[in-house]
Design a protein around this motif. Structure first.
Motif, mmCIF file in Angstrom:
data_model
loop_
_atom_site.group_PDB
_atom_site.id
_atom_site.type_symbol
_atom_site.label_atom_id
_atom_site.label_comp_id
_atom_site.label_asym_id
_atom_site.label_seq_id
_atom_site.Cartn_x
_atom_site.Cartn_y
_atom_site.Cartn_z
ATOM 1 N N PHE A 27 0.832 -1.210 0.000
ATOM 2 C CA PHE A 27 0.000 0.000 0.000
ATOM 3 C C PHE A 27 0.869 1.263 0.000
ATOM 4 N N HIS A 28 1.883 1.292 0.846
ATOM 5 C CA HIS A 28 2.743 2.473 0.927
ATOM 6 C C HIS A 28 3.522 2.688 -0.375
ATOM 7 N N SER A 31 0.924 3.991 -2.953
ATOM 8 C CA SER A 31 0.389 5.306 -2.589
ATOM 9 C C SER A 31 1.483 6.377 -2.524
ATOM 10 N N LYS A 33 4.435 6.649 -0.395
ATOM 11 C CA LYS A 33 5.079 7.076 0.848
ATOM 12 C C LYS A 33 6.595 7.070 0.638
ATOM 13 N N SER A 52 3.813 5.348 -6.236
ATOM 14 C CA SER A 52 2.919 6.499 -6.273
ATOM 15 C C SER A 52 1.892 6.431 -7.405
ATOM 16 N N ASN A 55 -1.783 7.556 -5.673
ATOM 17 C CA ASN A 55 -1.507 8.438 -4.542
ATOM 18 C C ASN A 55 -2.779 8.934 -3.851
ATOM 19 N N LYS A 56 -3.938 8.742 -4.452
ATOM 20 C CA LYS A 56 -5.205 9.136 -3.819
ATOM 21 C C LYS A 56 -5.972 7.944 -3.251
ATOM 22 N N LEU A 57 -5.393 6.743 -3.325
ATOM 23 C CA LEU A 57 -6.067 5.535 -2.846
ATOM 24 C C LEU A 57 -6.239 5.590 -1.330
ATOM 25 N N LYS A 58 -7.441 5.366 -0.879
ATOM 26 C CA LYS A 58 -7.744 5.344 0.552
ATOM 27 C C LYS A 58 -7.410 3.976 1.121
ATOM 28 N N LYS A 59 -6.878 3.968 2.338
ATOM 29 C CA LYS A 59 -6.513 2.723 2.992
ATOM 30 C C LYS A 59 -7.730 1.815 3.156
ATOM 31 N N TYR A 62 -8.433 -0.025 -0.081
ATOM 32 C CA TYR A 62 -7.393 -1.034 -0.269
ATOM 33 C C TYR A 62 -7.666 -2.253 0.612
#
Length: 90
Positions: A27-28, A31, A33, A52, A55-59, A62
């Motif tokens: 996820f990181h 997205s 990080k 990235s 980069n707007k994906l909500k946890k 996911y």
């Protein structure tokens, strides 16, 4: 259970059949990080091209996709936070 979307299939493809991966690390990476450990893991997992990408994906979205993958036996949860793709090995 919701139907799988193209995004779900793409997210599942970031997991490997040969090496289990930490879900939050993936996820990181996708997205974006920017820490030394995440950049290193992106290289190790061979996912640096996808850094990235979402980069707007909500946890929450996911994690919902991961739960759908487990329920449909597409993903296998190895241990706490570590998942493996149950597709064919190529």
């Amino acid at each position: 259970m919701d139907e799988l979307s193209y995004l779900d299939y793409l997210l599942f493809s970031f997991f490997s059949t040969s090496e289990p991966r930490k879900a939050m690390t993936v996820f990181h990476i996708i997205s974006g990080k920017r820490t030394a450990s995440i950049l290193y893991q992106a290289e190790i997992y061979r996912l640096s091209a996808y850094f990235s990408l979402f980069n707007k994906l909500k946890k929450e979205h996911y994690q919902h996709s991961l739960k759908k993958g487990i329920a449909l036996k597409i993903l296998k949860k190895e241990e706490k936070g570590i998942y493996e793709f149950k597709g064919q090995k190529y």
